[in-house]
Scaffold this motif. Structure first.
Motif, mmCIF file in Angstrom:
data_model
loop_
_atom_site.group_PDB
_atom_site.id
_atom_site.type_symbol
_atom_site.label_atom_id
_atom_site.label_comp_id
_atom_site.label_asym_id
_atom_site.label_seq_id
_atom_site.Cartn_x
_atom_site.Cartn_y
_atom_site.Cartn_z
ATOM 1 N N ASP A 161 29.113 116.362 12.103
ATOM 2 C CA ASP A 161 29.398 115.221 11.265
ATOM 3 C C ASP A 161 29.173 113.997 11.792
ATOM 4 O OD1 ASP A 161 29.926 113.618 8.852
ATOM 5 O OD2 ASP A 161 30.389 115.659 7.700
ATOM 6 N N THR A 214 27.231 112.928 3.485
ATOM 7 C CA THR A 214 27.456 114.285 4.048
ATOM 8 C C THR A 214 26.842 115.338 3.412
ATOM 9 O OG1 THR A 214 29.444 113.515 5.025
ATOM 10 C CG2 THR A 214 29.495 115.897 4.656
ATOM 11 N N ASP A 229 32.890 112.278 12.752
ATOM 12 C CA ASP A 229 32.899 111.733 11.732
ATOM 13 C C ASP A 229 34.175 110.908 11.044
ATOM 14 O OD1 ASP A 229 31.235 111.024 8.915
ATOM 15 O OD2 ASP A 229 33.083 111.771 8.299
ATOM 16 N N HIS A 270 34.635 107.251 11.096
ATOM 17 C CA HIS A 270 35.199 106.202 9.687
ATOM 18 C C HIS A 270 36.395 105.195 10.239
ATOM 19 C CE1 HIS A 270 32.642 107.571 6.671
ATOM 20 N NE2 HIS A 270 32.881 108.859 6.880
ATOM 21 N N HIS A 323 23.917 112.347 9.321
ATOM 22 C CA HIS A 323 23.771 110.980 9.368
ATOM 23 C C HIS A 323 24.434 110.276 10.484
ATOM 24 C CE1 HIS A 323 28.103 110.902 8.146
ATOM 25 N NE2 HIS A 323 27.758 111.819 7.311
ATOM 26 N N HIS A 358 28.650 105.269 6.173
ATOM 27 C CA HIS A 358 27.446 105.718 6.090
ATOM 28 C C HIS A 358 26.928 105.733 4.772
ATOM 29 C CE1 HIS A 358 29.046 109.739 5.403
ATOM 30 N NE2 HIS A 358 29.836 109.355 6.296
HETATM 31 ZN ZN ZN Z 1 31.668 110.407 6.871
#
Ligand code: ZN
Ligand code: AMP
Ligand code: ZN
Length: 413
Positions: free
Chosen positions: A39, A74, A203, A207, A250, A351
């Motif tokens: 991710d 996601t 991910d 963040h 992403h 994202h």
């Molecule tokens: Zn994310």
């Protein structure tokens, strides 16, 4: 003559036996296919000197930048990868969404009552279900949608991957790898032929700390690289071949508190439902607010452009699904759309931006016995992964938005 008749009988008998064998046994000779998602893994994370395993595997196969689908979130992109349908057609149009058939309800990833309700997932069929229908045994070590029964229980039987797990962030990356290795260790007749696997830690760090060089994000990237190294080494140690396809849903862009677009400055929050906020906004005017919400949002703004869903640029392939909110606002790169105070710190990474934004590009890799090394694969759309996975796993993909030709050149040997 007798020999010829006997040979003919043997031939017929073995042909009959082959067709009587379950599809899984016929499949047994085929290497399993392991579809991995990291991710939020940007392709340029491979250039940080932190990923010796992935870089070595890149040299043996293929690595490329892949364009996600809009919205670059996601759940939509994971479901696109396993259905070959862009979010507008897969039915998972956002991490959060509404549906005119379910007034008053909001699907969100954190609300398991909604997130596990097949109603939201049944607009398209994920690859593990098509596999099971084709006699190809599937197993899911997490993937959005994989915990949900496919089909309508009221209308007939439902289907699931043969092995699956409820998503739990506390299951470590190491445990996830060990689970897949245990599956691969099984004898051929009960070994999964198609496996999905999911890592969320890159991910999460992206963040919190943004996509730049921080010890925390670097550590997350290095850890996933080490785990994939263990997976590949574990397979080699047990002598099992597998085609491994690595994807990301992403990328990640740097966000900051001084780059906020506050909807409260434009329109009162009682007049709309904020379905999704952040790099893009999904806004549904409340009945009875007339044109006020449209008038306030559709006019020009600094760092944000809003569209009626039917007027979105065609390249986004978004807005026909009744689940898409009436107004979609796109923030400029690095900007954040808010309705009221933020629910999490804005400075960091996010994202959800336009899928043409280079920061949203996602990693794609493939290697294994059926993959040819290809040095320079141009950027392609993530819908094209689905036909590749079906082909590697040995069954026909359903019609989709994906083009089987895009990645056909990497299959061979
Ligand atoms: Zn994310
Ligand atoms: P996003 O908010 O778009 O960054 O989504 C990433 C988050 O989705 C991860 O940190 C996970 O907590 C969550 N997630 C991933 N897979 C699942 C799943 N199958 N069920 C519920 N949440 C998930
Ligand atoms: Zn994600």
């Amino acid at each position: 003559m007798i020999i010829a008749i006997r040979a003919f009988i043997v031939l017929c008998w073995s042909a009959a036996l082959a067709s009587a064998l379950p599809a899984t046994a016929q499949q047994a000779e085929r290497p399993s296919t392991i579809l991995i998602s990291i991710d939020g893994m940007r392709p340029d994370y491979l250039d940080r000197g932190l990923t010796p395993n992935l870089n070595a595997l890149k040299a043996k196969g293929v690595a490329a930048a892949m364009r996600p689908s809009f919205p670059t979130k996601t759940f939509p992109n994971h479901y696109t990868i396993v259905t070959g349908m862009r979010p507008d057609r897969s039915g998972i149009v956002g991490n959060s969404m509404i549906d005119p058939r379910r007034p008053g309800q909001i699907f969100s990833m954190g609300d398991s009552k909604q997130a596990l309700d097949p109603f939201w997932w049944n607009e398209s069929e994920p690859v593990w279900i098509t596999a099971e229908k084709a006699g190809v045994r599937s197993a899911t070590m997490f993937w959005p949608g994989s915990e949900v029964a496919s089909g309508d229980a009221a209308a007939g039987p439902t289907l699931r991957p043969r092995d699956w797990m409820r998503f739990d962030q506390n299951i470590s990356n190491e445990q996830r790898v060990n689970t897949v290795l245990d599956w691969m260790r099984r004898p051929a007749d009960i070994r999964p032929q198609l496996i999905t696997m999911y890592f969320d830690t890159v991910d999460t760090a992206g963040h919190r700390f943004g996509p730049g060089r921080t010890p925390e994000l670097d550590a997350a990237i290095a850890d996933v690289d080490a785990r994939i190294g263990e997976l590949v080494a574990g397979l080699a140690a047990m002598g099992r071949e597998a085609n491994i396809v690595i994807t990301a849903d992403h990328g990640m862009a740097q966000t900051a508190e001084d780059r906020i677009i506050q909807l409260d400055d434009l329109i009162d929050s009682a007049s709309y439902i904020a379905v999704e906020m952040g790099p893009y906004g999904a806004i549904e005017p409340v009945t009875g607010t007339d044109t006020r919400v449209y008038d306030a949002l559709l006019k020009p703004h600094d760092h944000m452009q809003c569209y009626r869903k039917e007027d979105l640029p065609a390249r986004l392939h978004y807005g026909k699904n009744p689940r898409v909110a009436a107004i979609i606002c796109l923030a400029a790169p690095g900007w954040t759309i808010l309705s009221g105070p933020p629910r999490y710190p804005v400075t960091g990474g996010a994202h959800g931006y336009d899928n043409a934004d280079p920061d949203m590009l996602a990693l794609f890799m493939a290697f294994g016995p059926s993959i040819k090394p290809v040095a320079d694969l141009p950027v392609f759309d993530n819908v094209d992964v689905y036909p590749l996975v079906a082909r590697l796993a040995g069954f026909d993909p359903l019609p989709s938005d994906g083009n089987a030709k895009t990645l056909a050149g990497i299959v061979g040997r």
